[in-house]
Write a protein that holds these residues in place. Sequence first.
Motif, PDB file in Angstrom:
ATOM      1  N   MET A   1      -3.684  23.871  -1.808  1.00 45.53           N
ATOM      2  CA  MET A   1      -2.491  22.957  -2.161  1.00 45.53           C
ATOM      3  C   MET A   1      -2.828  22.240  -3.432  1.00 45.53           C
ATOM      4  O   MET A   1      -3.396  20.904  -3.255  1.00 45.53           O
ATOM      5  N   ASN A   2      -2.502  22.417  -4.549  1.00 43.96           N
ATOM      6  CA  ASN A   2      -2.519  21.645  -5.701  1.00 43.96           C
ATOM      7  C   ASN A   2      -2.036  20.299  -5.626  1.00 43.96           C
ATOM      8  O   ASN A   2      -2.529  19.177  -6.077  1.00 43.96           O
ATOM      9  N   GLY A   3      -0.832  19.988  -5.030  1.00 42.30           N
ATOM     10  CA  GLY A   3      -0.061  18.935  -5.069  1.00 42.30           C
ATOM     11  C   GLY A   3      -0.503  18.066  -3.849  1.00 42.30           C
ATOM     12  O   GLY A   3       0.175  17.096  -3.559  1.00 42.30           O
ATOM     13  N   GLN A   4      -1.481  18.333  -3.198  1.00 41.89           N
ATOM     14  CA  GLN A   4      -1.864  17.689  -1.844  1.00 41.89           C
ATOM     15  C   GLN A   4      -2.200  16.025  -2.032  1.00 41.89           C
ATOM     16  O   GLN A   4      -2.646  15.619  -3.018  1.00 41.89           O
ATOM     17  N   ARG A   5      -1.414  15.401  -1.355  1.00 42.14           N
ATOM     18  CA  ARG A   5      -1.521  13.873  -1.555  1.00 42.14           C
ATOM     19  C   ARG A   5      -2.080  13.171  -0.061  1.00 42.14           C
ATOM     20  O   ARG A   5      -1.805  13.917   0.819  1.00 42.14           O
ATOM     21  N   ASN A   6      -2.484  11.879  -0.109  1.00 38.29           N
ATOM     22  CA  ASN A   6      -3.092  11.350   0.984  1.00 38.29           C
ATOM     23  C   ASN A   6      -1.569  11.335   1.889  1.00 38.29           C
ATOM     24  O   ASN A   6      -0.464  11.189   1.447  1.00 38.29           O
ATOM     25  N   LEU A   7      -1.496  11.285   3.175  1.00 38.87           N
ATOM     26  CA  LEU A   7      -0.437  11.285   4.182  1.00 38.87           C
ATOM     27  C   LEU A   7      -0.543  10.280   5.031  1.00 38.87           C
ATOM     28  O   LEU A   7      -1.660   9.680   5.243  1.00 38.87           O
ATOM     29  N   VAL A   8       0.484   9.599   5.411  1.00 37.46           N
ATOM     30  CA  VAL A   8       0.636   8.368   6.319  1.00 37.46           C
ATOM     31  C   VAL A   8       1.604   8.765   7.398  1.00 37.46           C
ATOM     32  O   VAL A   8       2.736   9.234   6.993  1.00 37.46           O
ATOM     33  N   LEU A   9       1.291   8.719   8.688  1.00 39.05           N
ATOM     34  CA  LEU A   9       2.326   9.160   9.759  1.00 39.05           C
ATOM     35  C   LEU A   9       2.542   7.753  10.567  1.00 39.05           C
ATOM     36  O   LEU A   9       1.832   7.027  10.605  1.00 39.05           O
ATOM     37  N   ALA A  80      -7.512   3.214  -1.043  1.00 41.13           N
ATOM     38  CA  ALA A  80      -7.009   4.668  -0.731  1.00 41.13           C
ATOM     39  C   ALA A  80      -7.470   5.760  -1.837  1.00 41.13           C
ATOM     40  O   ALA A  80      -7.529   5.526  -3.094  1.00 41.13           O
ATOM     41  N   PRO A  81      -7.969   6.785  -1.534  1.00 39.18           N
ATOM     42  CA  PRO A  81      -8.268   7.925  -2.418  1.00 39.18           C
ATOM     43  C   PRO A  81      -7.326   8.380  -3.393  1.00 39.18           C
ATOM     44  O   PRO A  81      -6.095   8.247  -2.663  1.00 39.18           O
ATOM     45  N   GLU A  82      -7.504   8.683  -4.450  1.00 38.88           N
ATOM     46  CA  GLU A  82      -6.294   9.329  -5.251  1.00 38.88           C
ATOM     47  C   GLU A  82      -5.918  10.692  -4.849  1.00 38.88           C
ATOM     48  O   GLU A  82      -4.889  11.113  -4.910  1.00 38.88           O
ATOM     49  N   THR A  83      -6.748  11.613  -4.496  1.00 37.87           N
ATOM     50  CA  THR A  83      -6.376  12.933  -3.978  1.00 37.87           C
ATOM     51  C   THR A  83      -6.198  12.740  -2.344  1.00 37.87           C
ATOM     52  O   THR A  83      -6.164  11.816  -1.736  1.00 37.87           O
ATOM     53  N   GLY A  84      -5.559  14.135  -2.006  1.00 37.49           N
ATOM     54  CA  GLY A  84      -5.252  14.309  -0.537  1.00 37.49           C
ATOM     55  C   GLY A  84      -6.280  14.396   0.216  1.00 37.49           C
ATOM     56  O   GLY A  84      -6.239  15.221   1.259  1.00 37.49           O
ATOM     57  N   ILE A 100       2.663  -7.008   6.312  1.00 41.13           N
ATOM     58  CA  ILE A 100       2.452  -5.743   5.707  1.00 41.13           C
ATOM     59  C   ILE A 100       3.428  -5.384   4.896  1.00 41.13           C
ATOM     60  O   ILE A 100       4.832  -5.561   5.237  1.00 41.13           O
ATOM     61  N   THR A 101       3.412  -5.248   3.634  1.00 34.12           N
ATOM     62  CA  THR A 101       4.708  -4.526   2.886  1.00 34.12           C
ATOM     63  C   THR A 101       4.827  -3.240   2.625  1.00 34.12           C
ATOM     64  O   THR A 101       4.053  -2.614   3.056  1.00 34.12           O
ATOM     65  N   ARG A 102       5.939  -2.747   2.288  1.00 35.53           N
ATOM     66  CA  ARG A 102       6.270  -1.288   2.229  1.00 35.53           C
ATOM     67  C   ARG A 102       5.416  -0.971   1.052  1.00 35.53           C
ATOM     68  O   ARG A 102       4.920   0.286   0.966  1.00 35.53           O
ATOM     69  N   GLU A 103       5.232  -1.708   0.034  1.00 34.80           N
ATOM     70  CA  GLU A 103       4.187  -1.498  -1.125  1.00 34.80           C
ATOM     71  C   GLU A 103       2.828  -0.896  -0.688  1.00 34.80           C
ATOM     72  O   GLU A 103       2.361  -0.013  -1.029  1.00 34.80           O
ATOM     73  N   MET A 104       2.281  -1.828   0.141  1.00 35.58           N
ATOM     74  CA  MET A 104       0.946  -1.644   0.904  1.00 35.58           C
ATOM     75  C   MET A 104       1.226  -0.094   1.491  1.00 35.58           C
ATOM     76  O   MET A 104      -0.041   0.575   1.339  1.00 35.58           O
ATOM     77  N   LEU A 105       2.078   0.097   2.300  1.00 33.93           N
ATOM     78  CA  LEU A 105       2.317   1.379   3.256  1.00 33.93           C
ATOM     79  C   LEU A 105       1.982   2.569   2.024  1.00 33.93           C
ATOM     80  O   LEU A 105       1.746   3.571   2.256  1.00 33.93           O
ATOM     81  N   HIS A 106       3.111   2.346   0.930  1.00 41.09           N
ATOM     82  CA  HIS A 106       3.098   3.633  -0.094  1.00 41.09           C
ATOM     83  C   HIS A 106       1.981   3.697  -0.817  1.00 41.09           C
ATOM     84  O   HIS A 106       1.639   4.746  -1.355  1.00 41.09           O
ATOM     85  N   GLY A 109      -0.138   6.223   0.625  1.00 39.73           N
ATOM     86  CA  GLY A 109       0.160   7.838   0.578  1.00 39.73           C
ATOM     87  C   GLY A 109       1.521   7.917   0.920  1.00 39.73           C
ATOM     88  O   GLY A 109       2.352   7.236   1.164  1.00 39.73           O
ATOM     89  N   PHE A 110       1.767   9.258   0.819  1.00 46.74           N
ATOM     90  CA  PHE A 110       3.194  10.133   1.277  1.00 46.74           C
ATOM     91  C   PHE A 110       3.467   9.491   2.603  1.00 46.74           C
ATOM     92  O   PHE A 110       2.756  10.120   3.635  1.00 46.74           O
ATOM     93  N   CYS A 111       4.465   8.908   2.853  1.00 46.24           N
ATOM     94  CA  CYS A 111       4.701   8.404   4.330  1.00 46.24           C
ATOM     95  C   CYS A 111       5.672   9.366   5.085  1.00 46.24           C
ATOM     96  O   CYS A 111       6.723   9.713   4.643  1.00 46.24           O
TER      97      CYS A 111
END
Length: 185
Positions: A1-9, A80-84, A100-106, A109-111
Motif C-alpha cells: 500500500m504505497n499511499g498508506q497514511r496514519n489513521l485516526v478512528l 505523528a510519524p510521516e508514514t502510515g 483539542i483543535t481539528r488541526e491537531m486531529l488532522h 492522520g487520516f480521520c
Amino acid sequence: MNGQRNLVLCGMKHCGKSTHGRRLARMRGAEFVDTDERLEALYRERYGEKSSCREIFRRHGEAFFRKLEAEVIAALADAAPETGTRVTALGGGVPSNTLITREMLHRLGFCVFLEIDAETAFRRVAAGGLPPFLAGAADAEKCFAELYRTRSDFYRECADLTVPIRGEEPEETVTARLVAALGDR
C-alpha cells in the motif's frame, strides 16, 4: 500500500474504535494507540496511581480529565510519524474537549468516523455501566441522544471518511468494510 497514511478512528463510545483500530494496525504492521490508554498511563506516571478514565473523570471532574486528554492528543500530534505506521483510536469524548483543535486531529492522520446509530451506541454504553456524565441524568437515554447528536456533528466535520456501523454486525464484517473503504490510504 504505497499511499498508506496514519489513521485516526473517531466516534461514539463503544462504536468499535479500539477493536477495529487494533485489527487495522495488525493488518498494516502499524503501531496501535488508544488515547484513553495513554491518558491512564499519563495519570499513573504523574500521580502514582492506577485509575481508569471513568474513575479519573468521576474523581477529578471533566475539566481535569479534558486537560489530560488534550495533553495526550497534542503529544501524539507533535510526534505523528510521516508514514502510515500508526492507527490511533480517539476517546469518544474528544468533541467535548475545547482544548483539542481539528488541526491537531488532522496532524494525527487520516480521520475515519465510525458512525453507529444512537440506539445501538446507548445499548452498548448502558451494558457497560453508565459513565459519570450520564449516571446522574434523570433520563440517561434522552441525555445520551442529545450528546450523540452534538458529537456526531463534530465527527462528521472532522472526518475524511465515514464508515457506518450497522447494529450488531460481526467485527470481521465491519473491519472488512473499513479496509475496503480505506482502499490505498
